[in-house]
Write an enzyme that holds these catalytic residues in place. Structure first.
Site, short mmCIF file in Angstrom:
data_model
loop_
_atom_site.label_atom_id
_atom_site.label_comp_id
_atom_site.label_asym_id
_atom_site.label_seq_id
_atom_site.Cartn_x
_atom_site.Cartn_y
_atom_site.Cartn_z
N ASP A 76 38.27 6.02 -3.25
CA ASP A 76 38.40 5.45 -4.58
C ASP A 76 37.75 4.07 -4.54
O ASP A 76 37.53 3.51 -3.45
CB ASP A 76 39.89 5.36 -4.94
CG ASP A 76 40.11 4.71 -6.29
OD1 ASP A 76 39.46 5.12 -7.26
OD2 ASP A 76 40.93 3.77 -6.35
N ASP A 118 38.28 1.08 -7.31
CA ASP A 118 39.15 0.00 -7.78
C ASP A 118 40.51 0.07 -7.10
O ASP A 118 41.21 1.08 -7.18
CB ASP A 118 39.34 0.11 -9.30
CG ASP A 118 38.03 0.04 -10.05
OD1 ASP A 118 37.35 -0.99 -9.93
OD2 ASP A 118 37.69 1.00 -10.75
N ASP A 130 44.57 4.78 -3.79
CA ASP A 130 45.71 3.87 -3.94
C ASP A 130 46.67 4.27 -5.04
O ASP A 130 47.66 3.57 -5.27
CB ASP A 130 45.19 2.45 -4.23
CG ASP A 130 44.50 2.37 -5.59
OD1 ASP A 130 43.47 3.05 -5.78
OD2 ASP A 130 44.99 1.65 -6.47
#
Length: 240
Positions: A25, A27, A187
């Site tokens: 990922d 961001d 996240d």
């Protein structure tokens, strides 16, 4: 190094064998982009006469792409957008954010090292993010991460976004990997859900953009930061 398994117990160097590709990922995993995203969101809000939001408020709204963020920031100011207004505000947000992609964004600790060492270890890398592909490529280029990432899949690359599985499967196929030998590193709940739907294993990095505790997201492993992933990759004792 602190590594936590599905049960929430500390597991040490828990084995995760047969890995040939890592899908990251962007961001909250490789970069902290919240300050730039918040700046763009607030410029949009202020242009419509609304008070700005705090950076931490915007941080809690990130996930599922820019259209969802636009919806959330206006709701936070007590304003619900109809379909036409939402499309218009999303287009304006895209334009504002396009001019504010890297001014305040910074790589997260260990990001460049883990990319470099993953490639050195023979792993193939992709970035899979709900951020638009062109924006993602510009950020990766700005920080020199593009030299290590072979495939970039953005929120407009495929027909669906995370938490659907399509983006992850597309990235794995482009790398010449399968769901069995690719691992998602993210996240948030969207990262975990998309990995599960794709039949992939998933590692969550603690401290990203989620309001749910990392241990409760249902990942195979939870690590404190990217340097922990780097330690797992060192000599590939766990990712081999």
């Amino acid at each position: 190094m602190s590594v936590t398994g599905k049960t929430g117990r500390k597991t040490g160097d828990k084995a995760m064998t047969g890995v040939s590709a890592l899908l990251f990922d962007l961001d909250g995993t490789l970069v902290d982009s919240v300050p730039d995203i918040a700046r763009a969101a607030n410029l949009l809000l202020e242009s419509e006469g609304f008070e700005p939001l705090g950076v931490d408020e915007v941080r809690a709204m990130i996930g599922h792409g820019i259209p969802k963020l636009v919806e959330r920031v206006f709701i936070a100011r007590g304003h619900s957008l109809d379909a036409e207004a939402h499309a218009a505000m999303t287009a304006r947000m895209m334009g504002i954010y396009a001019d504010n992609l890297t001014g305040l964004t910074v790589p997260l600790p260990g990001a460049m090292d883990v990319l470099e060492d993953s490639v050195r270890a023979g792993l193939k890398l992709a970035v899979v993010t709900n951020k638009p592909e062109a924006f993602s490529r510009e950020i990766l280029l700005h920080f020199g991460m593009d030299a290590h990432v072979a495939v970039v899949v953005g929120g407009d690359t495929c027909a669906t976004r995370k938490p659907e599985p399509e983006m992850l499967l597309h990235a794995a196929a482009a790398l010449g990997a399968s769901a069995d030998d690719a691992v998602m590193v993210g996240d948030s709940s969207a990262d975990v859900a998309s990995a599960r739907a794709a039949g992939m294993r998933v590692i969550v990095v603690r401290g990203g953009y989620t309001t749910v505790p990392a241990e409760e997201l249902g990942a195979d492993l939870v690590i404190d930061g990217l340097p922990d992933l780097l330690a797992l990759l060192d000599g590939q004792p766990a990712l081999a």
